[in-house]
Write a protein that holds these residues in place. Sequence first.
Motif, PDB file in Angstrom:
ATOM      1  N   ALA A  37       8.450  41.475  23.183  1.00 56.06           N
ATOM      2  CA  ALA A  37       7.494  40.715  23.190  1.00 56.06           C
ATOM      3  C   ALA A  37       7.925  40.241  24.415  1.00 56.06           C
ATOM      4  O   ALA A  37       7.120  40.561  24.999  1.00 56.06           O
ATOM      5  CB  ALA A  37       7.804  40.255  22.163  1.00 56.06           C
ATOM      6  N   SER A  38       9.343  40.450  24.898  1.00 55.66           N
ATOM      7  CA  SER A  38       9.746  39.541  26.131  1.00 55.66           C
ATOM      8  C   SER A  38      10.654  40.141  26.717  1.00 55.66           C
ATOM      9  O   SER A  38      11.546  40.497  26.493  1.00 55.66           O
ATOM     10  CB  SER A  38       9.313  38.596  26.486  1.00 55.66           C
ATOM     11  N   PRO A  39      11.217  40.755  27.814  1.00 55.14           N
ATOM     12  CA  PRO A  39      11.791  41.542  28.440  1.00 55.14           C
ATOM     13  C   PRO A  39      12.487  40.476  29.547  1.00 55.14           C
ATOM     14  O   PRO A  39      13.895  40.621  29.496  1.00 55.14           O
ATOM     15  CB  PRO A  39      11.139  42.749  29.963  1.00 55.14           C
ATOM     16  N   ASN A  40      12.294  39.143  29.024  1.00 56.32           N
ATOM     17  CA  ASN A  40      13.045  38.316  28.950  1.00 56.32           C
ATOM     18  C   ASN A  40      14.229  37.316  28.646  1.00 56.32           C
ATOM     19  O   ASN A  40      14.248  35.978  28.836  1.00 56.32           O
ATOM     20  CB  ASN A  40      12.474  37.178  30.520  1.00 56.32           C
ATOM     21  N   ALA A  41      14.647  38.429  27.672  1.00 56.38           N
ATOM     22  CA  ALA A  41      15.934  37.793  26.530  1.00 56.38           C
ATOM     23  C   ALA A  41      16.283  38.045  26.199  1.00 56.38           C
ATOM     24  O   ALA A  41      16.302  40.171  26.237  1.00 56.38           O
ATOM     25  CB  ALA A  41      14.341  37.501  25.761  1.00 56.38           C
ATOM     26  N   LEU A  42      17.889  38.324  26.384  1.00 59.49           N
ATOM     27  CA  LEU A  42      18.695  38.283  25.376  1.00 59.49           C
ATOM     28  C   LEU A  42      18.865  38.512  24.326  1.00 59.49           C
ATOM     29  O   LEU A  42      19.210  37.967  23.765  1.00 59.49           O
ATOM     30  CB  LEU A  42      19.818  38.263  26.025  1.00 59.49           C
ATOM     31  N   VAL A  43      18.397  39.798  23.260  1.00 63.54           N
ATOM     32  CA  VAL A  43      18.336  39.590  22.087  1.00 63.54           C
ATOM     33  C   VAL A  43      19.136  40.761  21.333  1.00 63.54           C
ATOM     34  O   VAL A  43      19.422  41.494  21.855  1.00 63.54           O
ATOM     35  CB  VAL A  43      16.741  40.373  21.259  1.00 63.54           C
ATOM     36  N   LEU A  44      20.371  40.271  20.631  1.00 60.69           N
ATOM     37  CA  LEU A  44      22.047  40.268  20.392  1.00 60.69           C
ATOM     38  C   LEU A  44      21.654  41.227  18.284  1.00 60.69           C
ATOM     39  O   LEU A  44      20.879  40.365  17.993  1.00 60.69           O
ATOM     40  CB  LEU A  44      22.986  40.798  20.815  1.00 60.69           C
ATOM     41  N   TRP A  45      21.633  42.060  17.921  1.00 57.75           N
ATOM     42  CA  TRP A  45      22.279  42.358  16.540  1.00 57.75           C
ATOM     43  C   TRP A  45      23.511  42.333  16.559  1.00 57.75           C
ATOM     44  O   TRP A  45      23.431  43.243  17.604  1.00 57.75           O
ATOM     45  CB  TRP A  45      21.056  43.279  15.922  1.00 57.75           C
ATOM     46  N   GLU A  46      23.975  41.928  15.666  1.00 50.73           N
ATOM     47  CA  GLU A  46      25.793  42.480  15.231  1.00 50.73           C
ATOM     48  C   GLU A  46      25.272  42.569  13.795  1.00 50.73           C
ATOM     49  O   GLU A  46      24.996  41.616  13.269  1.00 50.73           O
ATOM     50  CB  GLU A  46      26.261  41.126  16.135  1.00 50.73           C
ATOM     51  N   ALA A  47      26.246  44.096  14.110  1.00 52.14           N
ATOM     52  CA  ALA A  47      26.615  44.202  12.420  1.00 52.14           C
ATOM     53  C   ALA A  47      28.016  43.668  12.121  1.00 52.14           C
ATOM     54  O   ALA A  47      28.894  43.567  12.772  1.00 52.14           O
ATOM     55  CB  ALA A  47      26.127  45.502  12.548  1.00 52.14           C
ATOM     56  N   GLN A  48      28.109  43.294  10.424  1.00 50.10           N
ATOM     57  CA  GLN A  48      29.186  42.635  10.399  1.00 50.10           C
ATOM     58  C   GLN A  48      30.485  43.619  10.683  1.00 50.10           C
ATOM     59  O   GLN A  48      31.572  43.136  11.072  1.00 50.10           O
ATOM     60  CB  GLN A  48      28.992  42.219   8.662  1.00 50.10           C
ATOM     61  N   PHE A  49      29.954  44.832  10.370  1.00 44.85           N
ATOM     62  CA  PHE A  49      30.533  46.233  10.332  1.00 44.85           C
ATOM     63  C   PHE A  49      30.185  46.782  11.037  1.00 44.85           C
ATOM     64  O   PHE A  49      28.725  46.984  10.514  1.00 44.85           O
ATOM     65  CB  PHE A  49      32.207  46.389   9.881  1.00 44.85           C
ATOM     66  N   GLY A  50      30.748  47.972  12.067  1.00 42.39           N
ATOM     67  CA  GLY A  50      30.297  48.990  12.687  1.00 42.39           C
ATOM     68  C   GLY A  50      29.362  49.965  11.686  1.00 42.39           C
ATOM     69  O   GLY A  50      27.748  50.214  11.745  1.00 42.39           O
ATOM     70  N   ASP A  51      30.117  50.079  10.574  1.00 39.91           N
ATOM     71  CA  ASP A  51      29.369  50.601   9.994  1.00 39.91           C
ATOM     72  C   ASP A  51      28.341  51.061   8.767  1.00 39.91           C
ATOM     73  O   ASP A  51      27.844  51.328   8.664  1.00 39.91           O
ATOM     74  CB  ASP A  51      30.322  51.793   8.723  1.00 39.91           C
ATOM     75  N   PHE A  52      27.901  49.266   9.267  1.00 40.00           N
ATOM     76  CA  PHE A  52      26.888  48.513   8.192  1.00 40.00           C
ATOM     77  C   PHE A  52      25.431  48.975   8.448  1.00 40.00           C
ATOM     78  O   PHE A  52      24.502  48.655   8.055  1.00 40.00           O
ATOM     79  CB  PHE A  52      27.266  47.407   7.335  1.00 40.00           C
ATOM     80  N   HIS A  53      25.267  50.064  10.032  1.00 39.86           N
ATOM     81  CA  HIS A  53      23.982  50.039  10.635  1.00 39.86           C
ATOM     82  C   HIS A  53      23.458  51.269  10.124  1.00 39.86           C
ATOM     83  O   HIS A  53      22.751  50.653  10.102  1.00 39.86           O
ATOM     84  CB  HIS A  53      24.624  50.118  12.050  1.00 39.86           C
ATOM     85  N   ASN A  54      24.547  51.875   9.446  1.00 41.72           N
ATOM     86  CA  ASN A  54      23.769  52.782   9.021  1.00 41.72           C
ATOM     87  C   ASN A  54      23.057  52.764   7.452  1.00 41.72           C
ATOM     88  O   ASN A  54      21.816  53.418   7.477  1.00 41.72           O
ATOM     89  CB  ASN A  54      24.721  54.366   8.072  1.00 41.72           C
ATOM     90  N   THR A  55      22.899  51.040   7.319  1.00 44.48           N
ATOM     91  CA  THR A  55      21.249  51.358   6.235  1.00 44.48           C
ATOM     92  C   THR A  55      20.111  50.441   6.727  1.00 44.48           C
ATOM     93  O   THR A  55      19.348  50.541   6.571  1.00 44.48           O
ATOM     94  CB  THR A  55      22.007  49.701   5.426  1.00 44.48           C
ATOM     95  N   ALA A  56      20.727  50.560   8.220  1.00 42.56           N
ATOM     96  CA  ALA A  56      19.011  50.558   9.434  1.00 42.56           C
ATOM     97  C   ALA A  56      18.940  51.305  10.400  1.00 42.56           C
ATOM     98  O   ALA A  56      18.468  51.701  11.133  1.00 42.56           O
ATOM     99  CB  ALA A  56      19.541  48.935  10.476  1.00 42.56           C
ATOM    100  N   GLN A  57      19.716  52.791   9.790  1.00 39.79           N
ATOM    101  CA  GLN A  57      19.379  53.980  10.444  1.00 39.79           C
ATOM    102  C   GLN A  57      18.052  53.519  11.302  1.00 39.79           C
ATOM    103  O   GLN A  57      17.444  54.364  11.962  1.00 39.79           O
ATOM    104  CB  GLN A  57      19.880  54.965   9.908  1.00 39.79           C
ATOM    105  N   CYS A  58      16.809  53.737  10.229  1.00 40.00           N
ATOM    106  CA  CYS A  58      15.047  54.220  10.449  1.00 40.00           C
ATOM    107  C   CYS A  58      15.145  53.343  11.628  1.00 40.00           C
ATOM    108  O   CYS A  58      14.206  53.413  12.364  1.00 40.00           O
ATOM    109  CB  CYS A  58      14.736  54.027   9.040  1.00 40.00           C
TER     110      CYS A  58
END
Length: 1032
Positions: A747-768
């Motif tokens: 929506a805007s370039p003027n925000a720092l939006v961060l998503w943190e995985a609980q552990f890095g490997d869990f990102h694979n369920t968001a692979q899509c």
Amino acid sequence: MQRLRTTVARLRPITATQTVKSQSQARPMAVGGALRTFEPLRSYTTSVSAEPFLNGTSSNYVEEMYYAWLENPRSVHKSWDIFFRNANAGVSPGSAYQSPPPLGGAALELANAQAMVEAQPNMEKLVEDHLAVQSLVRAYQVRGHHIAKLDPLDIGVIDFDESPVMLGLKKVGEKYRLYDLTAGRFYGLDESDLDKVFRLPTTTFIGGSESVLPLREIISRLEMAYCQSIGVEFMFINDLEQCQWIRQKFERPGVMQFTLEEKRTLLTRMVRSTKFEEFLQRKWSSEKRFGLEGCESLIPALKTIIDKSSMNGVESIIMGMPHRGRLNVLANVIHKELDQIFCQFDSNLEAADEGSGDVKYHLGMWHRRINRVTDRNITLSLMANPSHLEAVDPVVQGKTKAEQFYCGDTEGKRVMSILLHGDAAFAGQGVVYETFHLSDLPSYTTHGTVHVVVNNQVGFTTDPRVARSSSYPTDVAKVVNAPIFHVNADDPEAVMYVCNVAAEWRATFHKDVVVDLVCYRRNGHNEMDEPLFTQPLMYKQIKKQKGVLQKYSEKLLAEGAVSRQDYEEEIAKYDKICEEAHARSKDEKILHIKHWLDSPWPGFFNVDGQPKSMTSRSTGLPEEELVHIGYIASSVPVEDFTIHRGLSRILKGRATMVGQRVCDWALGEYMAFGSLLKEGTHIRLSGQDVERGTFSHRHHVLHDQKIDRRICIPMNHISPNQAPYTVCNSSLSEYGVLGFELGFAMASPNALVLWEAQFGDFHNTAQCIIDQFICPGQAKWVRQNGIVLLLPHGMEGMGPEHSSARPERFLQMCNEDPDTYPVSEFAVRQLYDCNWIIVNCSTPANYFHVLRRQILQAFRKPLIVITPKSLLRHPEAKSSFDDMLPGTHFQRLIPDSGPVCENPEAVKRIVFCTGKVYYELTRERNNRGNDDTVAIARIEQLSPFPFDQVKVETDRYPNADLVWCQEEHKNQGYYDYVKPRLRTTVDRTRPVWYAGRGPAAAPATGNKAAHLVELQRFLDTAFNLDAFTEQS
Ligand SMILES: Cc1ncc(C[n+]2csc(CCOP(=O)(O)OP(=O)(O)O)c2C)c(N)n1
Ligand SMILES: [Mg+2]
């Protein structure tokens, strides 16, 4: 195919003369009369418990009396008192009645007793009959949708778990008695009761202004409300006010009447929707377009939702949708210029923009215009999306949330979302469920989404019978108590009605709602597919099916609502519009993907769409600012707030660090966030347990130990004019939540939006989300995004899970050529050209800088941060304020600054590494006393690869061999990515050796001892200067 869903086929309307003229809605009933009779009766084995007497779900006057009795048994007549007492004791309603005790003197008592005894059977019957009527009403409300005429093809592929509801007259002996098939019981009413008048329960609105109606009329009106083209599924909602609201929307007599103007508008919309597809078919008969034929009423449906929402004050609508009918929606709902759509069919069109582009039925669009019905401004955006069905759902929600956030729309009154779905995808894709679960969470709610399902009863070649286990494709929505309006899409007026109600529902309750357009797909999955291969019977039926426009126009012509001439003129007018646009489209020689941007960022780029600057500013901060933020980070900035003792120690530790002018990881992050907030950048950190931090290091939300739910977020106390900080623990979802944050960042370039995985490997369920949006988003859709992924990573002997954030996957998807030394070594240019930035910082200062750089640079790229676990508390993983002062920068590579610098010629080896293993290497080097023979260089930014800085190092140590050391297994981590780049840097003049674990299937061993042995083994290799002599 012939899996009949109801017994409707067995029923025939009753022919008994009606004593009361029907007051029901003006719309004709398809079955012709109110009641159905059936014989012979099918025998049902499913036992469905009969509704228990007075179970609290039946609210009529008996129920009211019952509650009054519960409060005070003397408040009701004695006869009711006895009745309720008996009934409460478990006696069946029929036996619960006993005559009341005498009331007056002896004679009177006797007379009254006599009268009561005589009245008893009548009283009992009266109560039972009213209860029966009440059950009847409820049966229609609960299960009427089972027999509504929803399917235009009438092939009924829905299989209900319960026996279908069916009310009808079953012949018993000589009498017809009212029977409920679902409950498998008689209502105690028979034919002779049909003309008796009953008081209506307060839970129905079929009476309009009347409070009593004959039974025949009651049934007739219930049939009208619940069993025509609309099936309302709502009785699972556990809120009485909401149920009542829906009941009155569908039950009130005469609700479904439309003005002449409304009917004509509807017809015009149907003309456009139908003729658009016909036009495309005529011009490009062999092109895939995923046409809408069979569900043309989708266009008026969406327009109705938009009109109504605009009327209710909505100014911006963000939409997500799959392939089906997308071009039609772009043309007739979003109002994309037709020539721009048509020219997409020209394969010779040259691309004007950088990037690889995308097919026409995936592109997005943003458009502001005046809504003709309301005369108000409305902005519509359709999000670009990948082929992956439903993946865009959370992205739309995130973008909607962001727009609401930026315009202070805390209740979702000005910005809303509409999501479209296919029936197969809606039922099958788990992200739908994940997205629904965000819908009512404080930091994720968009205050209600209108969902529209194009339920064409097939998914590609697969029948619903084998594609889902639920009766309807929409059952998933029940999890959030969203009402579901099933509607026969061949009845455009019914469609329009439910869409109006859906928009009103959203405006009233700010909750999700589903419109299930039950339709068919006239062609194959796409226009080239042969559907008869797999759906022979369905398609025989479809071939016979009259188009909905034809049906509706015939209806309006017959009603005289429109003249044939007007109708034909309308068609000719639209055809002309299409033809003219087609002629114009031929002049288009260049395809501008930028014209298909769904999220413009006004003012962020220069007029040519380029970054306003290509220099890299220092990301450092003045000392007093570091001290100030450090002070906030170590204090509780509100009065009388009791924090946990353990937390006091942590805060004290932070204060000590500030005094010593150093930062650990958490404090470095605090400095970055706090300073950006102070400079006006909104920050949103989301993910599981991010408020405290999975590793209990962050503590951005303090909890009062004495007062429930009292919290304090010190980061919001940095400075009076700062931007707000949002930190939110998310639901336990990766796909949904990462998609949401990506949408927020759009929506805007003027925000720092961060998503943190609980552990890095869990990102694979968001692979899509990573593969389809984050990695290629700019290339496909010329859309930049600055989302940050924080992925905890590190081999710490904790077993195969939790060890690896799979950096190899991210690295493999970088668009950089490993074999070419960049012509321009200009770091900013490299950043601008890459598809994403991947870093693994080894110091808090570098983490601080990279977060700030993310906002201070004049363009946006996704940033993947491989974050540490044990380094969060590692005594050496601290940074001095000196590394964060003005003039300092993010270091793409941190060279060795130790004794090796004194005599570089004598250095025998450079060990390149990244991340935490650096600390293991330095410890080992100290132990071995190799400080002047082995240099250790940290590559902090893996992508874009710092070729220039690596070259400085390799040149500095001309006699050193080159080793890449990593703690990850050889087929994982960074080796495959780094090796060719190191080779390119030295022009392939020196080999690159490997020190690390061997290849493996799992990311780490589950055995701690094995872990330590492996570690020692590769450290030995890294410092054994003879390790590679045999191989060279
Ligand atoms: C996640 C995902 N899996 C598989 C596909 C391949 N695919 C494309 S369309 C389709 C059928 C979709 O059926 P439905 O949701 O009912 O939509 P319809 O095409 O009937 O409108 C499939 C399986 C896809 N696009 N996305
Ligand atoms: Mg389908």
